[in-house]
Design an enzyme around this catalytic site. Structure first.
Site, PDB file in Angstrom:
ATOM      1  N   GLU A 149       9.517   9.283  32.038  1.00  0.00           N
ATOM      2  CA  GLU A 149      10.016  10.490  32.846  1.00  0.00           C
ATOM      3  C   GLU A 149       9.182  11.601  31.551  1.00  0.00           C
ATOM      4  O   GLU A 149       8.498  12.311  32.101  1.00  0.00           O
ATOM      5  CB  GLU A 149      11.438  10.790  32.003  1.00  0.00           C
ATOM      6  N   ASN A 166      18.004  23.407  36.503  1.00  0.00           N
ATOM      7  CA  ASN A 166      17.698  22.889  35.006  1.00  0.00           C
ATOM      8  C   ASN A 166      18.060  24.347  34.281  1.00  0.00           C
ATOM      9  O   ASN A 166      18.205  24.199  33.531  1.00  0.00           O
ATOM     10  CB  ASN A 166      16.030  23.553  35.475  1.00  0.00           C
ATOM     11  N   GLU A 216       0.503  -1.222   0.196  1.00  0.00           N
ATOM     12  CA  GLU A 216       0.151  -0.246   0.156  1.00  0.00           C
ATOM     13  C   GLU A 216       1.099   1.385   0.419  1.00  0.00           C
ATOM     14  O   GLU A 216       1.907   1.307   0.871  1.00  0.00           O
ATOM     15  CB  GLU A 216      -0.510   0.156   0.723  1.00  0.00           C
ATOM     16  N   LYS A 264       1.097  -7.161  17.776  1.00  0.00           N
ATOM     17  CA  LYS A 264       0.773  -6.400  15.831  1.00  0.00           C
ATOM     18  C   LYS A 264       0.505  -7.575  15.963  1.00  0.00           C
ATOM     19  O   LYS A 264      -0.666  -8.067  14.423  1.00  0.00           O
ATOM     20  CB  LYS A 264       1.242  -5.174  15.591  1.00  0.00           C
ATOM     21  N   TYR A 302      -8.640   5.397  13.612  1.00  0.00           N
ATOM     22  CA  TYR A 302      -7.922   5.572  14.953  1.00  0.00           C
ATOM     23  C   TYR A 302      -6.643   5.149  14.997  1.00  0.00           C
ATOM     24  O   TYR A 302      -5.806   5.485  14.196  1.00  0.00           O
ATOM     25  CB  TYR A 302      -8.587   4.305  15.803  1.00  0.00           C
ATOM     26  N   LYS A 321      -9.609   2.032  -1.859  1.00  0.00           N
ATOM     27  CA  LYS A 321      -9.783   1.696  -1.033  1.00  0.00           C
ATOM     28  C   LYS A 321     -11.430   2.029  -0.320  1.00  0.00           C
ATOM     29  O   LYS A 321     -11.523   2.973  -0.376  1.00  0.00           O
ATOM     30  CB  LYS A 321      -8.587   1.873   0.306  1.00  0.00           C
ATOM     31  N   ILE A 328      21.729   4.998  32.942  1.00  0.00           N
ATOM     32  CA  ILE A 328      21.026   3.513  31.679  1.00  0.00           C
ATOM     33  C   ILE A 328      20.542   4.196  30.969  1.00  0.00           C
ATOM     34  O   ILE A 328      20.697   3.403  29.680  1.00  0.00           O
ATOM     35  CB  ILE A 328      20.114   2.973  32.546  1.00  0.00           C
ATOM     36  N   THR A 348      17.058  11.503  25.382  1.00  0.00           N
ATOM     37  CA  THR A 348      17.521  10.333  25.719  1.00  0.00           C
ATOM     38  C   THR A 348      16.342   9.767  26.903  1.00  0.00           C
ATOM     39  O   THR A 348      16.662   9.286  27.416  1.00  0.00           O
ATOM     40  CB  THR A 348      18.651   9.898  25.947  1.00  0.00           C
ATOM     41  N   GLY A 386      24.304  13.370  25.215  1.00  0.00           N
ATOM     42  CA  GLY A 386      25.051  13.075  26.404  1.00  0.00           C
ATOM     43  C   GLY A 386      24.448  12.518  27.290  1.00  0.00           C
ATOM     44  O   GLY A 386      24.084  11.555  27.174  1.00  0.00           O
ATOM     45  N   CYS A 421      -4.997  -3.650   2.969  1.00  0.00           N
ATOM     46  CA  CYS A 421      -5.275  -2.869   4.270  1.00  0.00           C
ATOM     47  C   CYS A 421      -6.161  -3.385   5.644  1.00  0.00           C
ATOM     48  O   CYS A 421      -6.757  -3.944   5.196  1.00  0.00           O
ATOM     49  CB  CYS A 421      -4.271  -1.903   4.513  1.00  0.00           C
TER      50      CYS A 421
END
Length: 552
Positions: A402, A373, A45, A181, A119, A113, A295, A397, A290, A149
């Protein structure tokens, strides 16, 4: 009538908007399909344009350019197999999502189509007209139906094709990855082949586009749902599928049955492919980031090294007075294991200069998050300077935990062009690091082995913006936080339902408040690889200014 039919499935990676480049891919695939004696060559498609086009597809000039390229390919590729390729077709005020069947130098049929997904990440009602279901196309004496599809996700289009004489179904798709999926696609196609009694080839697009990755994984099922062919996920491949006519109709012959990756491998491959394609398709060859000794930056460095090679990854340590020696050691350990470049630029002199400049206005006020900050934003300034000077994409990162609660500094550590782990909760970051330390695949360009130091995985997370700071000073333990976030965001549950699951009401209300308050940050955040059905951007769209809170 022929008793055999050879189909070539082209699971390839187009570049959005690059009509000439995508046409080259068509020519190469056509040449191979011709050599292999194929009767029909199928592309996914929207292959000629790339997918998803968003508002670009609304430009009539773009649609007319597509028509020119399709007509040119049809004329040029007259001597060989018939082929089908997806692209828009202008329909007045907006286009149709079309699939062009080309044979003998011209477009012999255009499939439009019918069902338009509206959605999750899809807005096809905004972008396309819906067409009535159509009948099959006769190709080399075989009547083939082409549900595009979403048309294969409902009974009516495939039933219409079967009732109007289709003998084989080929469904061209632009189906983006999310966790789980692949199983969902297979269950849907099983339903269609059982209902119609026809074999179906499911052909999926490949490649990264902004936040989404189209993961391929094309397959062919025979009547009853028997798997005949399973193509690999995440790999470009042309696959010949032979159909033989028997007493009960056409049957796909058994072919390749590729191994499908497990959940952690699939997610990791998506993050690697998303980054590699985002860089390639936007013209970047290297990255800078950076490296904190923590981790999150370690796994991003690893993803980048796997995507574009360690020699193209530039890590920068930007220590302040609060940066521990352990963090410096861990950052050096990460780069040595990965083989990437590391430079160190202390931010203390710059911080002192900015603090001195602000001192007259801040006189008499206690230090707070403002001063914290400033450190993060100085790091952003320096990293952006390196990005500008050397033409490297700056990676951010921040993990999904977060990003969800705003535990990141806008114009600071949020500065950058792409975030590979944007849809990965912190607890999954830990497990992904452990998985990568255990596993290595041929497509990974970084070294095998324990590339993330165990101490980086095991130590308490901290932003190191003040003395002795730990993430859990202001947040619940990540094991609890991530469950609450998954309930509130991914499952869209109420505060009352989360509390009923055993979580402290005060914490739940605070987390919900932080999610809503952080919307303005996410609105300005870099894109990142989509792993779930509730990734931040097109999957989940909330107003920035919003006073409503659940329960008061």
């Amino acid at each position: 009538m022929a008793d055999t039919f050879r189909l070539t499935l082209a699971q390839l990676n187009p570049t959005l908007g690059d009509l000439a480049g995508n046409a080259k891919l068509v020519r190469r695939a056509f040449a191979e399909a011709k050599r292999e004696g194929s009767d029909f060559l199928a592309f996914p498609e929207m292959f000629i344009t790339g997918y998803q086009l968003l508002d670009l597809v609304m430009k009539q000039a773009f649609a007319e350019d597509v028509q020119r390229v399709i007509a040119g390919l049809a004329e040029e590729l007259a001597d060989g197999p018939a082929f089908g390729i997806g692209g828009p077709m202008w329909g007045g005020d907006k286009p149709y999502n079309a699939y062009y069947i080309c044979e003998g130098g011209r477009v012999v049929a255009t499939i439009l189509k019918h069902h338009l997904p509206n959605y999750s990440v899809f807005d096809e009602v905004r972008y396309y007209h819906s067409a009535a279901p159509q009948g099959p196309v006769n190709i080399k004496g075989v009547r083939i139906g082409f549900p595009i599809c979403e048309d294969a996700w409902y009974e009516d289009v495939c039933e219409t094709l079967e009732e109007s004489g289709a003998e084989i179904l080929i469904t061209p798709n632009g189906s983006p990855y999310h966790r789980g999926k692949m199983e969902l696609r297979q269950s849907v196609v099983v339903s269609r082949v059982v209902e119609t009694g026809l074999p179906m080839a499911y052909l999926n697009l490949l490649g990264g586009q902004d936040d989404q990755v189209f993961d391929g994984g094309s397959f062919v099922l025979n009547r009853g749902g028997a798997l005949a062919v399973q193509m690999p996920q995440f790999e470009e491949v042309l696959e010949e599928v032979d159909f033989v006519r028997g007493p009960e109709g056409w049957v796909a012959q058994d072919g390749v049955k590729a191994r499908l990756p497990g959940e952690y491998e699939a997610d990791y491959r998506v993050m690697v492919m998303a980054l590699a394609d985002y860089l390639r398709k936007t013209g970047f060859k290297s990255v800078v980031l950076g490296l904190s000794g923590g981790i999150d930056s370690a796994i991003v460095a690893c993803i980048a090294a796997d995507a574009i090679g360690p020699e193209n990854v530039h890590c920068v340590m930007l220590p302040s007075q609060f940066t521990s020696e352990e963090s410096l050691e861990d950052a050096r350990d990460v780069v040595e294991r990965l083989g990437v470049r590391l430079d160190t630029i202390p931010i203390t002199p710059a911080r002192e200069a900015v603090t001195a400049s602000l001192a007259p206005l801040f006189e008499g006020l206690a230090e707070d998050v403002t001063e914290e900050n400033i450190q993060s934003r100085l790091r952003g300034v320096m990293l952006m300077a390196l990005s500008n000077k050397f033409g490297s994409m700056l990676l951010t990162t921040g993990n999904k935990s977060e990003v969800a609660v705003g535990y990141a500094t806008i114009y600071g550590d949020m500065a950058g062009g792409y975030n590979p782990i944007k849809d990965l909760y912190k607890t999954r970051v830990f497990e992904t690091c452990r998985w990568r330390n255990r596993e290595h695949r041929d497509w990974m360009l970084a070294p095998a082995g324990e590339v993330i130091p165990p101490r980086v995985i095991d130590k308490p997370p901290t932003a190191e913006l003040r003395e002795g700071q730990k993430d859990e000073d202001s947040l619940p333990p990540y094991a609890d936080l991530d469950v609450m976030l998954e309930m509130l965001i991914d499952k869209d549950l109420s505060v009352a339902e989360v509390v009923a699951a055993g979580y402290d009401p005060a914490w739940v209300h605070k987390i919900e408040r932080l999610i809503y308050l952080s919307e303005y940050k996410r609105f300005q955040a870099a894109p990142g690889a989509r792993l779930t059905q509730k990734a931040f951007w097109l999957d989940r769209r909330y107003p920035v200014a919003n006073k409503w809170r659940d329960g008061g």
